[in-house]
Scaffold this active site. Sequence first.
Site, PDB file in Angstrom:
ATOM      1  N   PRO A 175       0.839  -1.204   0.000  1.00 47.86           N
ATOM      2  CA  PRO A 175       0.000   0.000   0.000  1.00 47.86           C
ATOM      3  C   PRO A 175       0.871   1.249   0.000  1.00 47.86           C
ATOM      4  O   PRO A 175       1.809   1.347   0.791  1.00 47.86           O
ATOM      5  CB  PRO A 175      -0.787  -0.110   1.308  1.00 47.86           C
ATOM      6  CG  PRO A 175      -0.631  -1.530   1.749  1.00 47.86           C
ATOM      7  CD  PRO A 175       0.686  -1.987   1.227  1.00 47.86           C
ATOM      8  N   GLN A 205      -6.116  -2.056   2.011  1.00 52.00           N
ATOM      9  CA  GLN A 205      -5.663  -1.811   3.382  1.00 52.00           C
ATOM     10  C   GLN A 205      -6.627  -0.833   4.037  1.00 52.00           C
ATOM     11  O   GLN A 205      -6.752   0.317   3.598  1.00 52.00           O
ATOM     12  CB  GLN A 205      -4.249  -1.237   3.398  1.00 52.00           C
ATOM     13  CG  GLN A 205      -3.682  -1.097   4.803  1.00 52.00           C
ATOM     14  CD  GLN A 205      -2.348  -0.376   4.825  1.00 52.00           C
ATOM     15  OE1 GLN A 205      -2.275   0.817   4.539  1.00 52.00           O
ATOM     16  NE2 GLN A 205      -1.287  -1.101   5.172  1.00 52.00           N
ATOM     17  N   TYR A 237      -0.477   4.660  13.333  1.00 52.78           N
ATOM     18  CA  TYR A 237      -1.884   4.984  13.159  1.00 52.78           C
ATOM     19  C   TYR A 237      -2.719   4.337  14.273  1.00 52.78           C
ATOM     20  O   TYR A 237      -2.173   3.708  15.177  1.00 52.78           O
ATOM     21  CB  TYR A 237      -2.342   4.622  11.750  1.00 52.78           C
ATOM     22  CG  TYR A 237      -1.547   5.392  10.702  1.00 52.78           C
ATOM     23  CD1 TYR A 237      -1.471   6.783  10.762  1.00 52.78           C
ATOM     24  CD2 TYR A 237      -0.823   4.742   9.714  1.00 52.78           C
ATOM     25  CE1 TYR A 237      -0.716   7.510   9.847  1.00 52.78           C
ATOM     26  CE2 TYR A 237      -0.062   5.460   8.787  1.00 52.78           C
ATOM     27  CZ  TYR A 237      -0.013   6.837   8.863  1.00 52.78           C
ATOM     28  OH  TYR A 237       0.746   7.558   7.972  1.00 52.78           O
TER      29      TYR A 237
END
Length: 370
Positions: free
Chosen positions: A23, A100, A182
Amino acid sequence: MSHLFSPTSVGNVQLSNRIVIAPMCEYSAQDGCANDWHMIHLGHLALSGAALMFTEATAVEPDGRISPGDLGLWSDETEAALGRVVAAVRRYSPIKLGIQLGHAGRKASSAEPWNGGQLVPPSEGGWQGWAPSAIAHKASEPPPHALDEAGLARVRQAFVDSARRAIRLGFDAIELHAAHGYLLHQFLSPIANQRQDAYGGSLENRMRFPLEVFQAVREVVPASMALGVRVSATDWVEGGWDLEQTIVFAGQLKERGCEFIDVSSGGVSSQQQIPVAPNYQVPFAAEIKRQVGMPTITVGLITEAQQAEDILAQGQADMVALARGILYDPRWPWHAAAQLGGQVAAPHQYWRSQPREFKNLFGETHFGQR
């Protein structure tokens, strides 16, 4: 046979080789919607000969975007926009498609990298971030809101709803983003998670919300799709998340039906000290593979065909993922196949480009030219 060009599988998804396109954030969506850039970007990478391609980190709610340009999958509009890209890729490429799904947490509302990449406050058009604890990523930034019980339920359901949309779009795999600082990684790391309730403190508690999210998504994803997780194996900060904890987390994921793990590192702290060098993250993947026994993807400064071949031959990972390297050389799998004696899928329109010395590169020897 080359290890890199031998078949493998993730869950029930069969892969023709072990090359994965990682990704890669493009910061080019409009209100979460894919557009012509994504059609071009993903379209040309779909012709690369890699076996599996992931879309960039795709936000499960608007507040979960890293930047205003992030892809999203939270509405009918975002689903339809991404669906057009998926349909085009499906028409012209046999590549397997993964998505993702993620939430940026306290790293949300940032400017695009070419605009400095700094946090954009609500007063300047940004939005409020969410996190396990009201602790900013950088001391100079305003703190995010700590998720309360209702907020946890909202985010958990957002992952499930986005997964359902990905299922409708026909993706072959879903990867939950629990890396790079994240939201799900923030819950795991004691640097970002200083809660005093059942979601903070001990390793068991810090794993609780990411595991709840995984379990909730697992319950809606059919057996025909592969479901995995991307992790940061270490924060590269003393007292932070580390490989030992990652192995425990990976084991818990495996028990809940996780079918692959994608191993990266870092991202949760600006104090990180990363010794960047070729293969610098491979030992993490190798140890997780050895101790947990789950199909493992390794990433990070893997740029040469023989380098990738050696990683697989030595049993350090099951697949290798390319990011910057395949942007620089979108035909990397073709060139690797030529070097290692493998074959790749190529569109009929390109068959005549096959060099004479590599006449079996595309698995075809007759082109029908008159």
